[in-house]
Design a protein around this motif. Structure first.
Motif, PDB file in Angstrom:
ATOM      1  N   LEU A  84       0.814  -1.214   0.000  1.00  0.00           N
ATOM      2  CA  LEU A  84       0.000   0.000   0.000  1.00  0.00           C
ATOM      3  C   LEU A  84       0.852   1.271   0.000  1.00  0.00           C
ATOM      4  N   ARG A  85       1.929   1.250   0.765  1.00  0.00           N
ATOM      5  CA  ARG A  85       2.732   2.464   0.902  1.00  0.00           C
ATOM      6  C   ARG A  85       3.347   2.900  -0.428  1.00  0.00           C
ATOM      7  N   LEU A  86       3.619   1.929  -1.305  1.00  0.00           N
ATOM      8  CA  LEU A  86       4.166   2.296  -2.616  1.00  0.00           C
ATOM      9  C   LEU A  86       3.200   3.204  -3.372  1.00  0.00           C
ATOM     10  N   ASN A  87       1.924   3.058  -3.065  1.00  0.00           N
ATOM     11  CA  ASN A  87       0.905   3.846  -3.752  1.00  0.00           C
ATOM     12  C   ASN A  87       0.628   5.186  -3.082  1.00  0.00           C
ATOM     13  N   THR A  88       0.966   5.289  -1.813  1.00  0.00           N
ATOM     14  CA  THR A  88       0.598   6.520  -1.100  1.00  0.00           C
ATOM     15  C   THR A  88       1.797   7.412  -0.796  1.00  0.00           C
ATOM     16  N   MET A  89       3.012   6.914  -0.969  1.00  0.00           N
ATOM     17  CA  MET A  89       4.168   7.700  -0.535  1.00  0.00           C
ATOM     18  C   MET A  89       4.365   8.928  -1.420  1.00  0.00           C
ATOM     19  N   LEU A 114      12.809   5.842  -0.094  1.00  0.00           N
ATOM     20  CA  LEU A 114      13.132   7.239  -0.398  1.00  0.00           C
ATOM     21  C   LEU A 114      11.921   7.975  -0.955  1.00  0.00           C
ATOM     22  N   GLY A 115      11.009   7.234  -1.573  1.00  0.00           N
ATOM     23  CA  GLY A 115       9.820   7.868  -2.138  1.00  0.00           C
ATOM     24  C   GLY A 115       9.717   7.634  -3.638  1.00  0.00           C
ATOM     25  N   ARG A 116       8.696   8.218  -4.220  1.00  0.00           N
ATOM     26  CA  ARG A 116       8.417   8.028  -5.651  1.00  0.00           C
ATOM     27  C   ARG A 116       9.413   8.818  -6.498  1.00  0.00           C
ATOM     28  N   LEU A 117       9.685   8.323  -7.694  1.00  0.00           N
ATOM     29  CA  LEU A 117      10.497   9.099  -8.636  1.00  0.00           C
ATOM     30  C   LEU A 117       9.732  10.386  -8.955  1.00  0.00           C
ATOM     31  N   PRO A 118      10.402  11.543  -8.868  1.00  0.00           N
ATOM     32  CA  PRO A 118       9.649  12.798  -8.962  1.00  0.00           C
ATOM     33  C   PRO A 118       9.469  13.348 -10.376  1.00  0.00           C
ATOM     34  N   TYR A 119      10.482  13.182 -11.226  1.00  0.00           N
ATOM     35  CA  TYR A 119      10.444  13.777 -12.572  1.00  0.00           C
ATOM     36  C   TYR A 119      11.462  13.052 -13.452  1.00  0.00           C
ATOM     37  N   PRO A 120      11.435  13.259 -14.760  1.00  0.00           N
ATOM     38  CA  PRO A 120      12.424  12.602 -15.627  1.00  0.00           C
ATOM     39  C   PRO A 120      13.835  13.066 -15.275  1.00  0.00           C
ATOM     40  N   MET A 121      14.778  12.146 -15.373  1.00  0.00           N
ATOM     41  CA  MET A 121      16.165  12.468 -15.039  1.00  0.00           C
ATOM     42  C   MET A 121      17.096  11.765 -16.030  1.00  0.00           C
ATOM     43  N   ILE A 494       7.903   3.536 -10.568  1.00  0.00           N
ATOM     44  CA  ILE A 494       7.348   4.450  -9.560  1.00  0.00           C
ATOM     45  C   ILE A 494       8.387   4.810  -8.501  1.00  0.00           C
ATOM     46  N   VAL A 495       9.348   3.906  -8.244  1.00  0.00           N
ATOM     47  CA  VAL A 495      10.392   4.175  -7.249  1.00  0.00           C
ATOM     48  C   VAL A 495      11.750   3.802  -7.845  1.00  0.00           C
ATOM     49  N   ALA A 496      12.812   4.159  -7.120  1.00  0.00           N
ATOM     50  CA  ALA A 496      14.159   3.834  -7.593  1.00  0.00           C
ATOM     51  C   ALA A 496      14.457   2.355  -7.334  1.00  0.00           C
ATOM     52  N   SER A 497      15.266   1.761  -8.210  1.00  0.00           N
ATOM     53  CA  SER A 497      15.677   0.369  -8.021  1.00  0.00           C
ATOM     54  C   SER A 497      17.146   0.249  -8.397  1.00  0.00           C
ATOM     55  N   LEU A 511      12.254   7.669 -15.798  1.00  0.00           N
ATOM     56  CA  LEU A 511      10.953   8.292 -16.038  1.00  0.00           C
ATOM     57  C   LEU A 511       9.985   7.899 -14.917  1.00  0.00           C
ATOM     58  N   PRO A 512       9.281   8.872 -14.339  1.00  0.00           N
ATOM     59  CA  PRO A 512       8.360   8.549 -13.244  1.00  0.00           C
ATOM     60  C   PRO A 512       7.013   8.031 -13.765  1.00  0.00           C
ATOM     61  N   ALA A 513       6.596   6.877 -13.245  1.00  0.00           N
ATOM     62  CA  ALA A 513       5.333   6.267 -13.689  1.00  0.00           C
ATOM     63  C   ALA A 513       4.223   6.525 -12.674  1.00  0.00           C
ATOM     64  N   MET A 514       3.002   6.504 -13.178  1.00  0.00           N
ATOM     65  CA  MET A 514       1.829   6.543 -12.294  1.00  0.00           C
ATOM     66  C   MET A 514       1.559   5.142 -11.743  1.00  0.00           C
ATOM     67  N   THR A 515       0.934   5.058 -10.593  1.00  0.00           N
ATOM     68  CA  THR A 515       0.400   3.780 -10.136  1.00  0.00           C
ATOM     69  C   THR A 515      -0.917   3.528 -10.872  1.00  0.00           C
ATOM     70  N   ARG A 516      -1.415   2.312 -10.776  1.00  0.00           N
ATOM     71  CA  ARG A 516      -2.680   2.005 -11.453  1.00  0.00           C
ATOM     72  C   ARG A 516      -3.833   2.847 -10.922  1.00  0.00           C
ATOM     73  N   TYR A 517      -3.732   3.281  -9.665  1.00  0.00           N
ATOM     74  CA  TYR A 517      -4.844   4.024  -9.059  1.00  0.00           C
ATOM     75  C   TYR A 517      -4.874   5.478  -9.493  1.00  0.00           C
ATOM     76  N   GLU A 518      -3.790   5.927 -10.127  1.00  0.00           N
ATOM     77  CA  GLU A 518      -3.697   7.333 -10.530  1.00  0.00           C
ATOM     78  C   GLU A 518      -4.090   7.550 -11.988  1.00  0.00           C
ATOM     79  N   ILE A 519      -4.199   6.486 -12.752  1.00  0.00           N
ATOM     80  CA  ILE A 519      -4.346   6.645 -14.204  1.00  0.00           C
ATOM     81  C   ILE A 519      -5.745   7.162 -14.555  1.00  0.00           C
TER      82      ILE A 519
END
Ligand code: SF4
Length: 754
Positions: A84-89, A114-121, A494-497, A511-519
């Motif tokens: 769940l936290r992957l979707n809400t962080m 650390l949190g979600r990827l914020p923007y393209p890098m 959605i996060v760094a790996s 590239l930062p991706a949306m979760t399925r709940y955000e699309i």
């Protein structure tokens, strides 16, 4: 006719008279709920809406909110709560990605936290880390490189991490518009031998029955599957099945504690006293499946338990298979299976006396060099009793991730088009007409082939939506070396790996991706029982620059081939569903899914009903199998990899609460340990042909001559490049020597660090 579960208590099924299994090893699901509430406390409302309205992004059992179509009551488990936290962080501080060397010291769990990827890098070769770029720059760079590379030197991969059907469909269409079929998905690494074996034998490539067929049938046989760990709500189905008198048989090298007994928190009787799950356990060698199942079938035929009417009317190939089994000698079958002919007879009798049975299997069956034959052997046994196309009967390759069933069916597969159509001239021509651009007719590179090409310097661009090759593929060192040779890697997630941190040959884009709940527009997934389920967009906080995979990959294709831009772009997910409904076999009706709770089960509750088989001759096919000689004669042990408290390669705890094993545990039989001079907790070194792994002894009821270690840590022992012949499934097993280490030997780095 399925029996109904008894209403009152059934003490004969209780696991223990100690309330709540006090003192027993089992997950504390109440603590998991408390933990989820604490972790998501900053976005509690959003977390609740995801649970209450979304389709679970964990395994492929499938939910709508916290309910399903099989049982009344709550459908929720600790796997979902941990995800769940992957979707809400919130987003991470992008500046952290400016120092890759520091991030490489972090574990996988720490990277995610650390949190979600914020923007393209972008990171160029020689640079210490990533710097921010815009979407336009990122896509322009990727498009230029793809165009320059040409179709034969590019590869695309889409993982199963919550990715919906719409993204899979649009992604594979985009890649084919670019001019290649080199797009693969994680479905290959789970059940490609199942898809292959079922299609060949029955003409269908998915689970033939529904979950409801489990409850009240005569028998369920689990093979190489630990649903207690991977699909926890299945235990609720099994609790009800046991109350309806269903018998459960388990075939596995290790007697998984969770398949022996389980405490289901949302069922009062089971929460208090637990549920005894397996009525009969059959212990076999790792790699002994074909020998064991061949022995079982040999007994079925010899004892007259064959369903003669079904076999003669609805099948072919039995005579050839019977002739082969007649020549198989019991001594060899016993040695290779690691089980006696009496054990084989016991399962044959159980299967032979049942009027209905469902066979459930997973990666313990498929992730072998002979994964296809393992599946064939299961199908052969089921066909011998006519256990397909009837209520309470079925073949169920159970899926561990919510995206894998749909991913393959949407055509995110190098070797098949949407709907499972073969990649050939005829189907390519048909798709070319439908899509309005030329579709390549040669199969593309599978994931292992992409990595092999990269290792040879023959892959110029890799676009990976999710996944983490450095952790999930065998022989991580070679995988990392291969990734380092690819001039441009694009990682969308959605996060760094850790794979993102592998040094660039020239450039790496994040590239930062949306979760399925955000699309926007909502999305769908397909569950193991072939249910296509709508998951709505859930209002809540967003990562400003995150985008859905479908949109990014189609935009990329439009830039690479501007002449096909109009054909490849979609206005939204509803338009993608419209096209899926028109073009993909079995998915007609997906275009009508619009709200939470909307779903349909393609093919109906049962495939092959009648029975009727969509094979060229209309019959089910018994298929011959080769019985592999997988037992080492040189004293080495056979090791296979297993899951602990984790989801895919995301390790969530250093101890598995089902087995009490630590991540570095080596599950070994007491007899083998004594022979090697080892006792519980002793340090040891496993050495295979390709690598070493340190660990400590964890005595366990595992078949002699066999050991298990956790995955992905165990990848250190597994050779790359060993693939099953037809489905290209990597073999996740190895032969190892075992060396005791002196107590003073340095412990290995914490393998939970991933
Ligand atoms: S069993 Fe699977 S689908 Fe059900 S809640 Fe758990 S992870 Fe989700």
């Amino acid at each position: 006719m399925l029996r109904q579960p008894r209403r009152g208590p059934t003490p004969s099924n209780w696991a223990s008279w100690k309330p709540f299994g006090i003192g027993e090893e089992h997950p504390n699901n109440f603590a998991e709920v408390g933990r989820a509430i604490w972790e998501n406390r900053d976005r509690a409302g959003y977390a609740w809406r995801i649970l209450n309205q979304g389709v679970c992004d964990g395994c492929a059992l499938g939910t709508t909110g916290m309910h399903d179509w099989t049982i009344d009551g709550i459908h929720l488990c600790n796997v979902r709560l941990r995800l769940l936290r992957l979707n809400t962080m919130p987003a991470m501080d992008g500046a952290l990605l400016g120092d890759v060397a520091a991030l490489r010291r972090l574990s996988g769990a720490e990277l995610r936290d650390l949190g979600r990827l914020p923007y393209p890098m972008l990171r160029r070769a020689g640079e210490p880390g990533f710097t921010r770029i815009g979407w336009d720059e990122a896509l322009a760079l990727a498009a230029d490189r793809i165009r320059a590379a040409g179709p034969s030197r590019i590869g695309f991969y889409v993982t199963s991490r919550g990715i919906p059907n719409e993204s899979y469909y649009a992604a594979q269409k985009a890649v084919r518009a670019i001019g290649t079929n080199s797009i693969d998905s994680s479905a290959r690494l789970c059940h490609s031998p199942s898809t292959f074996g079922l299609k060949e034998a029955l003409g269908v490539a998915a689970t033939t029955c529904s979950y409801s067929d489990l409850i009240g049938t005569d028998l369920i046989v689990f093979l190489g599957s630990n649903v207690a760990n991977n699909q926890p709500v299945m235990m609720k189905y099994l609790h009800l099945a046991k109350k309806a008198g269903t018998k459960v048989a388990v075939v596995n090298p290790y007697r998984e504690p969770g398949m022996e007994r389980y405490w289901i928190p949302s069922t009062v009787e089971s929460a208090l006293f637990g549920t005894r799950i397996d009525d009969r356990f059959f212990q076999i060698n790792i790699g002994g499946d074909v020998a064991f199942l061949s022995g079982v079938l040999k007994h079925v035929l010899e004892q007259g338990w064959l369903d003669e009417e079904f076999a003669s009317t609805h099948t072919t190939g039995l005579d050839e298979l019977r002739a082969e089994l007649d020549t198989a000698d019991w001594e060899s079958l016993e040695r290779l299976a690691g089980a006696s002919r009496e054990e084989m007879l016991a399962l044959a009798r159980t299967v032979g006396e049942a009027k209905g049975a469902v066979f459930v299997w997973s990666m313990g069956v498929t992730q072998h060099e002979n994964g296809e034959d393992n599946v064939r052997a299961i199908v052969n046994l089921a066909l011998s009793r006519g256990f397909v196309g009837r209520e309470g009967c079925g073949l169920m390759p159970i899926r561990g991730h919510s995206g894998v069933q749909g991913g393959a069916e949407m055509g995110c597969y190098a070797t098949s088009f949407p709907g499972g159509l073969a990649v050939d001239e005829e189907n390519a021509a048909k798709l070319s007409r439908q899509w309005g651009f030329e579709v390549p007719s040669e199969p593309g590179m599978t994931t292992p082939e992409m990595l092999a090409a990269a290792g040879h310097g023959e892959l110029d661009v890799l676009f990976a939506a999710g996944g983490n090759f450095t952790e999930v593929l065998p022989d991580s060192a070679s995988t990392e070396g291969a990734l380092e040779r690819i001039p441009l890697r694009v990682h969308m997630d959605i996060v760094a790996s850790s794979q993102m941190l592998v040094d660039p040959a020239e450039e790496v884009i994040l590239l930062p991706a949306m979760t399925r709940y955000e699309i926007p527009g909502g999305v769908t997934e397909t569950s193991t029982e072939r249910r296509v389920i709508f998951s709505p967009e859930i209002p809540g906080p967003r990562i400003d620059e995150a985008r859905p995979e479908w949109e990014v990959m189609t935009e990329l294709a439009a830039r690479v081939r501007p002449e096909a831009a109009e054909q490849v772009r979609f206005a939204g997910t509803a338009e993608i569903r419209d096209e899926i409904g028109r073009l993909v076999a079995n998915y007609e009706g997906i275009e009508n899914l619009r709200e939470a709770g909307d779903s349909f089960q393609y093919g109906g509750p049962m495939l092959c009903a009648g029975p009727s088989f969509p094979t060229p001759d209309g019959k089910a096919h018994f298929n011959r199998v080769s019985i592999p000689d997988s037992r080492p004669e040189d004293g080495r042990l056979v090791v296979s990899t297993r899951r602990g408290k984790q989801f895919n390669s995301m390790v969530q705890e250093s101890h598995d609460s089902l087995t009490a094993a630590a991540r570095e545990a080596v599950l070994i039989n007491e007899h083998d340990a004594r022979r090697l001079g080892l006792g519980q907790g002793d340090e040891l070194l496993l050495r295979s042909d390709v690598g070493e792994l340190r660990g400590h002894v964890h005595l366990a009821p595992i078949a002699p001559g066999n050991i298990q270690v956790h995955w992905p840590e165990g990848n250190a022992l597994i050779a790359g490049g060993h693939l099953s012949p037809e489905a290209d499934m990597p073999d996740y097993n190895a032969r190892v020597t075992v060396e005791p280490l002196p107590a003073s030997a340095q412990p290995s780095p914490d393998p939970s660090a991933n």
